[in-house]
Motif scaffolding. Structure first.
Motif, mmCIF file in Angstrom:
data_model
loop_
_atom_site.group_PDB
_atom_site.id
_atom_site.type_symbol
_atom_site.label_atom_id
_atom_site.label_comp_id
_atom_site.label_asym_id
_atom_site.label_seq_id
_atom_site.Cartn_x
_atom_site.Cartn_y
_atom_site.Cartn_z
ATOM 1 N N ASP A 1 0.824 -1.107 0.041
ATOM 2 C CA ASP A 1 -0.037 0.000 -0.008
ATOM 3 C C ASP A 1 0.976 1.562 0.032
ATOM 4 O O ASP A 1 0.374 2.499 0.384
ATOM 5 N N GLY A 2 1.991 1.172 -0.432
ATOM 6 C CA GLY A 2 3.035 2.256 -0.458
ATOM 7 C C GLY A 2 4.404 2.174 -0.278
ATOM 8 O O GLY A 2 4.800 0.910 -0.808
ATOM 9 N N PHE A 3 5.081 2.892 0.478
ATOM 10 C CA PHE A 3 6.459 2.671 0.562
ATOM 11 C C PHE A 3 6.978 3.218 2.057
ATOM 12 O O PHE A 3 6.321 4.153 2.557
ATOM 13 N N VAL A 4 7.932 2.969 2.638
ATOM 14 C CA VAL A 4 8.806 3.408 3.571
ATOM 15 C C VAL A 4 10.204 3.878 3.181
ATOM 16 O O VAL A 4 10.671 3.120 2.365
ATOM 17 N N GLN A 5 10.498 5.190 3.232
ATOM 18 C CA GLN A 5 11.709 5.546 2.827
ATOM 19 C C GLN A 5 12.711 6.260 4.178
ATOM 20 O O GLN A 5 12.109 6.988 4.548
ATOM 21 N N GLN A 6 13.795 5.798 4.172
ATOM 22 C CA GLN A 6 14.777 6.346 5.069
ATOM 23 C C GLN A 6 15.774 7.022 4.286
ATOM 24 O O GLN A 6 16.363 6.756 3.118
ATOM 25 N N HIS A 7 16.100 8.358 4.684
ATOM 26 C CA HIS A 7 17.080 9.065 3.914
ATOM 27 C C HIS A 7 17.805 10.304 4.804
ATOM 28 O O HIS A 7 17.476 10.481 5.856
ATOM 29 N N VAL A 8 18.761 10.888 4.099
ATOM 30 C CA VAL A 8 19.227 12.232 5.034
ATOM 31 C C VAL A 8 19.038 13.070 3.883
ATOM 32 O O VAL A 8 19.301 13.013 2.605
ATOM 33 N N VAL A 9 18.640 14.275 4.245
ATOM 34 C CA VAL A 9 18.494 15.518 3.452
ATOM 35 C C VAL A 9 19.473 16.216 3.638
ATOM 36 O O VAL A 9 19.981 16.745 4.764
ATOM 37 N N GLU A 10 20.131 16.542 2.433
ATOM 38 C CA GLU A 10 21.432 17.393 2.721
ATOM 39 C C GLU A 10 21.166 18.846 2.139
ATOM 40 O O GLU A 10 20.618 18.770 0.983
ATOM 41 N N LEU A 11 21.252 19.902 2.756
ATOM 42 C CA LEU A 11 20.854 21.240 2.480
ATOM 43 C C LEU A 11 21.907 21.956 1.879
ATOM 44 O O LEU A 11 23.189 21.853 2.504
ATOM 45 N N GLY A 12 21.453 22.975 0.934
ATOM 46 C CA GLY A 12 22.748 23.895 0.513
ATOM 47 C C GLY A 12 22.049 25.361 0.713
ATOM 48 O O GLY A 12 21.326 25.669 1.863
ATOM 49 N N GLY A 13 22.652 26.255 -0.076
ATOM 50 C CA GLY A 13 22.377 27.673 0.149
ATOM 51 C C GLY A 13 22.694 28.036 1.576
ATOM 52 O O GLY A 13 23.715 27.965 2.178
ATOM 53 N N ARG A 14 21.771 28.854 2.128
ATOM 54 C CA ARG A 14 21.992 29.481 3.663
ATOM 55 C C ARG A 14 22.157 28.270 4.577
ATOM 56 O O ARG A 14 22.526 28.564 5.865
ATOM 57 N N CYS A 15 21.865 27.005 4.269
ATOM 58 C CA CYS A 15 21.704 26.078 4.848
ATOM 59 C C CYS A 15 22.928 24.842 4.642
ATOM 60 O O CYS A 15 22.919 23.694 5.267
#
Length: 128
Positions: A74-88
Motif C-alpha cells: 500500500d505504499g513505501f517506507v523511505q529512510q534518507h538524509v536530506v542535505e541542504l545547500g544555500g544558507r543551510c
C-alpha cells in the motif's frame, strides 16, 4: 507489488528536490494528509504544499542521500538524509517517511524528522 509505486516515489522526491510545487500537487490525492512526528498535527494537502513551497524558498537547494526504500503493498517506507545547500549549507537531516499511495497518488505521509537544526540555522542566518 506494483511497479508504479517506485516510480511515484521517484517522481515525488524529484519534485521536492526541484521545488516543483505543481508536480507535487499532481501527485497528492485530493484528500491527502501529511502528519509530522514533531508536532503531531495532520496537514491537509494545501497546507503541505504551502509548507513545502516555503521550505524550498527559505532553506535553499536540497538533495536526498543514503536512500533506503522498501516498497509495500500500500505504499513505501523511505529512510534518507536530506542535505541542504544555500544558507543551510552543510546541514544534514536524517528522516524517514511512511507513505500510503497507489500507482498515481499519495494519500497519506507520516514524516519522522527533527526540524530543530533546520529551524536554528534559518533563525541564525536571518539575524546575520
Amino acid at each position: 507489488m506494483s511497479v508504479g509505486v517506485p516510480a511515484l516515489a521517484d517522481r515525488f522526491f524529484a519534485a521536492v528536490t526541484a521545488r516543483d510545487i505543481p508536480a507535487l500537487d499532481s501527485l497528492y490525492g485530493p484528500d491527502a494528509v501529511v502528519w509530522h512526528n514533531y508536532d503531531d498535527v495532520e496537514q491537509d494537502r494545501d497546507d503541505s504544499l504551502r509548507l513545502l513551497g516555503q521550505l524550498a524558498r527559505a532553506a535553499g537547494p536540497m538533495r536526498y542521500t543514503e536512500v533506503r526504500r522498501i516498497v509495500l503493498e500500500d505504499g513505501f517506507v523511505q529512510q534518507h538524509v536530506v542535505e541542504l545547500g544555500g544558507r543551510c549549507e552543510g546541514l544534514r537531516m536524517p528522516a524517514m517517511l511512511r507513505v500510503w499511495c497507489d500507482d498515481r497518488h499519495i494519500h497519506r505521509i507520516e514524516e519522522y524528522v527533527d526540524p530543530g537544526p533546520l529551524t536554528a540555522r534559518l533563525a541564525a542566518t536571518a539575524r546575520s
